[in-house]
Design a protein around this motif. Structure first.
Motif, short mmCIF file in Angstrom:
data_model
loop_
_atom_site.label_atom_id
_atom_site.label_comp_id
_atom_site.label_asym_id
_atom_site.label_seq_id
_atom_site.Cartn_x
_atom_site.Cartn_y
_atom_site.Cartn_z
N ALA A 36 2.33 10.38 0.47
CA ALA A 36 3.42 8.94 0.45
C ALA A 36 4.30 8.63 -0.90
N VAL A 37 3.53 8.09 -2.09
CA VAL A 37 3.46 8.71 -3.80
C VAL A 37 4.32 9.26 -4.35
N ASP A 38 4.36 10.83 -3.41
CA ASP A 38 5.17 11.75 -4.57
C ASP A 38 6.24 11.57 -3.98
N ALA A 39 6.41 11.42 -2.33
CA ALA A 39 7.83 11.22 -1.80
C ALA A 39 8.80 10.38 -2.23
N ALA A 40 8.09 9.14 -2.70
CA ALA A 40 8.18 7.63 -3.22
C ALA A 40 8.95 8.24 -4.57
N TRP A 41 8.06 8.78 -5.21
CA TRP A 41 8.49 9.42 -6.55
C TRP A 41 9.37 9.82 -6.45
N ARG A 42 10.42 11.19 -5.60
CA ARG A 42 11.40 12.07 -5.88
C ARG A 42 12.06 10.80 -5.61
N ILE A 43 12.46 11.00 -4.42
CA ILE A 43 13.34 9.94 -3.84
C ILE A 43 13.73 8.95 -4.61
N LEU A 71 1.95 6.90 -12.02
CA LEU A 71 0.29 7.05 -12.37
C LEU A 71 -0.48 4.95 -11.32
N ALA A 72 0.09 4.32 -12.03
CA ALA A 72 -0.38 2.79 -11.06
C ALA A 72 -0.32 3.24 -9.87
N ALA A 73 0.93 3.41 -8.77
CA ALA A 73 0.60 3.84 -7.68
C ALA A 73 -0.31 4.78 -7.23
N LEU A 74 -0.57 6.01 -8.22
CA LEU A 74 -1.97 7.36 -7.63
C LEU A 74 -2.90 5.96 -7.06
N GLU A 75 -3.03 5.34 -8.32
CA GLU A 75 -4.25 5.00 -8.43
C GLU A 75 -4.21 3.80 -7.75
N PRO A 78 -3.69 4.53 -2.89
CA PRO A 78 -5.17 4.89 -1.72
C PRO A 78 -6.22 3.70 -1.33
N ARG A 79 -6.42 2.23 -2.93
CA ARG A 79 -6.84 1.52 -2.32
C ARG A 79 -6.79 0.22 -1.97
N ASP A 80 -5.03 -0.18 -1.90
CA ASP A 80 -4.70 -1.08 -1.39
C ASP A 80 -3.49 -1.10 0.02
N GLY A 81 -3.44 0.25 -0.10
CA GLY A 81 -1.88 0.60 0.56
C GLY A 81 -0.93 0.89 0.70
N VAL A 82 0.01 2.37 1.11
CA VAL A 82 1.33 1.93 0.99
C VAL A 82 1.92 0.61 1.27
N PRO A 83 2.91 0.38 -0.19
CA PRO A 83 3.70 -0.51 0.28
C PRO A 83 5.62 -0.73 1.53
N ALA A 88 10.55 -0.29 -4.37
CA ALA A 88 11.36 -1.93 -5.35
C ALA A 88 9.26 -1.90 -5.48
N TRP A 89 8.42 -1.80 -4.91
CA TRP A 89 7.67 -1.40 -5.98
C TRP A 89 6.86 -0.83 -7.06
N LEU A 90 7.90 0.27 -7.49
CA LEU A 90 7.30 1.54 -8.37
C LEU A 90 8.59 0.49 -9.74
N THR A 91 9.51 -0.38 -8.77
CA THR A 91 10.74 -0.60 -9.70
C THR A 91 10.17 -1.31 -10.81
#
Length: 441
Positions: A36-43, A71-75, A78-83, A88-91
């Motif tokens: 999910a992190v990789d997909a969001a990052w790519r998009i 990197l923050a998403a990768l950390e 996994p702990r808090d769940g996919v937003p 918008a989370w990444l931004t």
């Protein structure tokens, strides 16, 4: 309508944006979180870096901050769940990291109030409008101060979201070469003080031509690869097509933006038919037209109609890309090779040659003229082009001449032209076809 991003990426973002603000974060296994992190990052990469570049005024700094968010998403995911809204989370996270960067850099202190205000006004579940930022990135990446090869690489990286490894593979070049090219381009932009902005007035028209040409060149490299073992690189074609669709959404009143989109949609519709199961190239006359993508053809027709409507509203004639799209449309309307309206195609090439003369256009016109008036008439035009000496090293000049000579029964001359064409191309699949033509004459 043929503008906008492809359904996959736009759909993912729309689905995320429609989630309620208090949506529960998804609970998924660790490997799926990484995906999910990789997909969001790519998009989200192009939009994210475009927003940060506007705020920080530095493409390199924007990339660094975006990487911090990744990197923050990768950390955290996994702990808090996919937003509910990963983009918008990444931004939001990236902007907060940008504030931290500004605090450490006194020279950027004046930007801090602006950035803090933007972060406070949004939540992680509110989509952000980034069209203007993407448009600025297009024009910055295609600034005339950069060599064309650098414009292509920077556009694919910053707007297309391709990695340096993907760009290197597409253009059959070492990754280190692409890394240096992009790095030099960003440094040139920074050192020259190039504004991160869309030009206005006459400069807009001039710069838009460069933007469109870069997208066109990317598509062409995918459609018929310059070098390597593969005849085509279809992923590169669809990257260019996505860029053209994005431009259509960003510049909805520019006729040639839709002319280019129409051309690429129609050309891309043939991709599946341009090779056989063994990967050997199949020329237009021999293609199985039932394999042409009818959805892309419809999109191409719609974009072409939009281009013509916009041009008429300005009392302007169709531009070069719209004319080329009209030629592609004439092919798309023919259910068999014999149904092709070659007379119309020859006429369109004549108009194109008058408005934007080039030896390549004249060579293509010769092919159409040969279909209407016979190979002798076509050969006269080809010989006129060859006589200028401007494209003697272009393999298709010799391939076309060989084909016309073969049709006239001048076998020895045709064989020599096919051999010459094979020697000039660096594409293995194309070379094999030309060598086969030479041996079969």
């Amino acid at each position: 309508m043929s503008s906008g991003e492809p359904a996959g990426r736009a759909g993912e973002r729309a689905a995320a944006a429609s989630a309620p603000a208090d949506a529960v974060r998804a609970s998924v296994p660790g490997d799926r979180v990484d995906a999910a992190v990789d997909a969001a990052w790519r998009i989200e990469w192009p939009q994210l870096v475009a927003v940060l570049t506007r705020l920080l005024g530095d493409i390199g700094a924007a990339e660094d901050v975006a990487q911090d968010a990744h990197l923050a998403a990768l950390e955290q995911w996994p702990r808090d769940g996919v937003p509910a809204n990963p983009g918008a989370w990444l931004t939001t996270t990236a902007k907060r990291r940008a504030i931290d960067r500004i605090r450490r850099d006194g020279t950027l202190a004046r930007k801090r109030p602006l950035l803090e205000t933007e972060v406070l006004l949004e939540t992680a579940d509110e989509p952000e409008e980034v069209s203007d930022d993407l448009l600025r990135m297009f024009f910055t990446a295609c600034h005339p101060v950069l060599p064309r090869a650098s414009q292509v690489a920077l556009t694919l990286r910053m707007v297309g979201g391709l990695t340096t490894e993907e760009i290197a593979r597409a253009y059959v070049q070492p990754t280190a070469t692409i890394v240096r090219r992009i790095s030099r381009a960003k440094r040139t932009i920074q050192d020259a003080g190039i504004p991160y902005a869309v030009p206005e007035g006459p400069e807009l028209t001039a710069r838009l031509d460069a933007v469109l040409e870069v997208v066109y060149l990317v598509f062409n490299e995918g459609y018929a690869a310059t070098a390597g073992d593969d005849w085509m690189r279809t992923e590169l074609c669809f990257d260019a097509l996505r860029l053209a669709r994005i431009l259509g959404g960003l510049m909805p009143t520019e006729p040639e933006v839709f002319g280019l989109a129409a051309l690429l949609e129609l050309q891309a519709s043939r991709l599946r038919a341009r090779h056989d199961p063994a990967g050997r190239l199949v020329l237009l006359h021999d293609q199985d037209r039932t394999r042409w993508d009818r959805l892309l053809i419809r999109r191409g027709f719609a974009a072409l109609a939009r281009a013509h409507t916009l041009a008429r509203s300005r009392a302007e004639p169709p531009g070069p890309y719209a004319l080329q799209a009209a030629i592609a449309a004439a092919h798309a309307m023919a259910t068999t090779p014999d149904d092709t309206d070659w007379r119309r195609i020859a006429g369109l090439y004549a108009v194109l040659a008058a408005r934007r003369p080039s030896p390549i256009v004249e060579l293509n016109r010769a092919v159409a003229v040969a279909e209407v008036y016979g190979p002798t008439a076509g050969l006269e035009l080809v010989d006129a082009v060859a006589g200028t000496g401007t494209i003697d090293g272009y393999h298709l000049l010799h391939a076309v001449r060989g084909d016309l000579l073969e049709r006239l029964g001048r076998s020895a001359e045709a064989r020599a032209e096919f051999v010459r064409a094979a020697e000039l191309t660096e594409n293995a699949a194309e070379r094999a076809m030309l060598e086969a033509r030479a041996s079969g004459v």
